[in-house]
Design an enzyme around this catalytic site. Structure first.
Site, PDB file in Angstrom:
ATOM      1  N   ASP A 250       0.816  -1.208   0.000  1.00 43.16           N
ATOM      2  CA  ASP A 250       0.000   0.000   0.000  1.00 43.16           C
ATOM      3  C   ASP A 250       0.853   1.264   0.000  1.00 43.16           C
ATOM      4  OD1 ASP A 250      -2.372  -1.311  -0.128  1.00 43.16           O
ATOM      5  OD2 ASP A 250      -2.905  -1.087   1.982  1.00 43.16           O
ATOM      6  N   LYS A 272      -3.744   3.369  -2.305  1.00 44.66           N
ATOM      7  CA  LYS A 272      -4.925   4.213  -2.492  1.00 44.66           C
ATOM      8  C   LYS A 272      -4.667   5.553  -1.811  1.00 44.66           C
ATOM      9  CE  LYS A 272      -8.379   0.483  -2.477  1.00 44.66           C
ATOM     10  NZ  LYS A 272      -7.515  -0.642  -2.123  1.00 44.66           N
ATOM     11  N   MET A 385      -7.685   9.265   8.841  1.00 44.54           N
ATOM     12  CA  MET A 385      -8.072   9.928   7.580  1.00 44.54           C
ATOM     13  C   MET A 385      -8.949  11.156   7.844  1.00 44.54           C
ATOM     14  SD  MET A 385      -8.833   6.426   5.414  1.00 44.54           S
ATOM     15  CE  MET A 385      -9.686   5.643   6.806  1.00 44.54           C
TER      16      MET A 385
END
Length: 467
Positions: A250, A272, A385
Site C-alpha cells: 500500500d 490508495k 483519515m
C-alpha cells in the site's frame, strides 16, 4: 578468514580439560552438551566440578598436568590461572597435533569457542576470531531475538519427511523448490505455532499432489507494516517479508521496509490515496487469489494494522472463499504508534478511561458519525483519515456538546523523522492546521490526555512553521 569454521563431533571422544575452576566448569558444561567424554586434570577441584564427578559425568585426575595426559585426547582446553602452565599445555598439544584452546588467549590457541545460539538440533556459532567478544555477544543476542524458539522443531519436522520426499520427488531441483516452499511458507508457520499434526497433513497432501502432477500451492500473509518507523515491524512481519515471492503493498508502506525483501521478489503497488486508486479493492482481492493459485508465497503489506481501517477483512474473506492458505500478522496501528511518538497517552487514569477509533473519511461531502456518542467525557477520540474533514469534525463535535476548548492534536507523518505534531483545541486547531501546510498521512487525536504532551514528549520532531 583467520579461523576455519567447523563443527567437531566429540560424542564419546576423550576431551581433556586442565583446570577445575569456574572458567573450566563452563567449558566442561559445553563439552557435556556435546556428549563428550570429559577428563579433568587439576590438583585443586572446585565444588561445582567435583559435583559433576560425583554424578559420574566426568573423570577427574587429581594431579598437575603432564604431557602423558594428552594420550588419546581429541581436543584440549587449558583453563588454569597460570600463564606459564597454559603455554606449556599449548606447546605440548601442538607437538601432538591436538587442537587446543587456551581460555582468553587466542595467540596460544588453535581453535576458539564461538558464541552459540541453540535451537536443537540447530546450532549457530558466531565468532570474531577473538578480536571483539562484546560484539560477538551482541550478535548472539540479536540472533536469539530474530530466530524463533521453535526453529529446532522445524528442523526435526523436515527431517521426519526427508526420506519420503527424496523417494517421491526424483529431481534434485524440484526437491529444493519443494523444501523452499515448505520451510518458507505457511506449513512452517504451523510448526512455529505448535500445530504439528496440521503441518504433517498439509505437507503430505502437497507431496501427494506433486506426485500426481499438480502444481505446488501458494499462500498469502496479510501483514501489518506498522505506522512507518522500520523498527516497529514485528519479528514475524520481518521474516515473512524476507521470504515472500511477491509483495503487494500500500501507499503508506515505506521504501525502507520494502528494501527488506529479497532482491528477486516481485513488488506490486496497490496503494490508495484520496480519489486516486491504483487498483479497485475487488481487483486487489482477485490479484491475491491469482498469485497464490500460481504457487507464489505472497505478502499483502499494509500500513498500520490490516484489521483497523485497512480493509483486511474483505481480502481475507475472498481468500477463504477460494480455499487459499492464509495467515494474518497484526501490526502496530497508527493510533498507538503516532500517539506514543507524540507523547500522548490514549488512556490515563486522570484524563481518559476509554478510547475510540473512528474514520474521518468524507462521504457524500460530509463525515457521517454518531456525534453524541463521541461526546462521552473522559474519552480519547482517534480519527483516521481526518485531515480533509478536520473543520467539519471539530464543528460537529462542538455542536453535539463537546466543549470548544477540548484539546486536539494533529500528528503528521507519525513515527517518521519528519513527524510534526500540531496542537490546539476543537475551536482553534482547524485554523492552525490550515496555516501549517500539512500533508497526509495524518492522525487526529482529541481529548484531555493531550494536556500531558508537553511533559511526556520524547521524540525529536520537525518544527511547525505557520504561513
Amino acid at each position: 578468514m583467520d579461523y576455519f569454521p567447523v563443527f567437531l563431533k566429540v560424542t564419546d571422544k576423550p576431551c581433556l580439560v586442565i583446570g577445575a575452576g569456574t572458567v573450566a566448569y563452563r567449558k566442561i558444561q559445553l563439552l557435556l552438551k556435546s556428549k563428550a567424554s570429559v577428563i579433568v586434570v587439576a590438583p585443586d577441584i572446585s565444588q561445582e566440578v567435583q559435583q559433576l564427578a560425583d554424578n559420574h559425568q566426568i573423570e577427574i585426575r587429581h594431579k598437575v598436568f603432564e604431557t602423558d595426559d594428552l594420550v588419546n585426547a581429541t581436543l584440549v582446553i587449558a583453563a588454569t590461572s597460570d600463564h606459564s602452565i597454559n603455554t606449556t599445555i599449548a606447546e605440548a598439544a601442538n607437538q601432538h597435533s591436538i587442537p587446543v584452546n587456551v581460555v582468553d588467549t587466542p595467540d596460544l590457541s588453535t581453535f576458539i569457542f564461538p558464541a552459540i545460539v541453540e535451537r536443537p538440533p540447530l546450532t549457530i556459532a558466531v565468532s570474531s576470531g577473538g578480536l571483539s567478544p562484546v560484539l560477538v555477544r551482541m550478535m548472539r543476542e540479536r540472533l536469539e531475538t530474530l530466530i524463533p524458539s521453535r526453529f529446532g522443531r522445524l528442523a526435526e519436522f523436515a527431517a521426519s519427511f526427508r526420506q519420503s520426499v527424496k523417494q517421491g520427488i526424483n529431481s534434485v531441483e524440484q526437491r529444493r523448490r519443494f523444501w523452499e516452499n515448505i520451510l518458507y511458507g505457511p506449513i512452517a508457520e504451523l510448526v512455529f505455532a505448535g500445530q504439528i499434526n496440521e503441518a504433517n497433513q498439509r505437507l503430505q497432501r502437497q507431496l501427494d499432489s506433486l506426485q500426481g502432477g499438480s502444481q505446488m500451492s501458494g499462500s498469502v500473509a496479510l501483514v501489518g507494516a506498522g505506522p512507518g518507523d522500520l523498527e516497529l515491524l514485528t519479528l514475524r512481519a520481518l521474516r515473512l517479508i524476507q521470504q515472500a515471492d511477491v509483495i503487494v503493498y500500500d501507499r503508506l508502506v515505506s521504501t525502507e521496509i520494502l528494501d527488506l525483501s529479497r532482491r528477486d521478489a516481485e513488488k506490486i503497488y496497490a496503494g490508495k490515496a484520496r480519489s486516486q486508486h491504483s487498483m479497485s479493492q475487488e481487483s486487489i482481492n482477485q490479484l491475491l487469489v491469482r498469485l497464490a493459485k500460481s504457487g507464489k508465497q505472497v505478502v499483502r503489506l499494509k500500513g498500520g494494522d490490516p484489521f483497523i481501517f485497512g480493509r483486511g477483512g474483505e481480502e481475507i474473506e475472498t481468500l477463504a472463499e477460494e480455499n487459499i492458505i492464509f495467515q494474518i500478522v497484526p501490526g502496530i496501528t497508527a493510533a498507538s504508534g503516532c500517539a506514543s511518538y507524540a507523547g500522548i497517552p490514549l488512556t490515563h487514569r486522570d484524563y481518559a478511561q476509554s478510547c475510540v477509533f473512528i474514520t474521518g473519511h468524507l462521504q457524500s461531502g460530509g463525515v457521517n458519525l454518531n456525534w453524541e456518542q463521541l461526546t462521552v467525557p473522559n474519552q480519547t477520540i482517534v480519527v483516521y483519515m481526518g485531515l480533509i474533514g478536520l473543520p467539519q469534525i471539530c464543528q460537529q463535535l462542538i455542536e453535539a456538546g463537546k466543549h470548544s476548548d477540548t484539546p486536539a492534536a494533529l500528528v503528521e507523518h507519525g513515527t517518521h523523522q519528519d513527524q510534526r505534531v500540531i496542537t490546539g483545541t476543537l475551536q482553534t486547531l482547524p485554523g492552525i492546521v490550515n496555516k501549517a501546510e500539512v500533508s497526509a498521512p495524518t492522525l487526529l487525536i482529541i481529548g484531555d490526555a493531550i494536556r500531558l504532551r508537553e511533559k511526556l514528549q520524547w521524540f525529536q520532531e520537525a518544527p511547525v512553521r505557520l504561513t
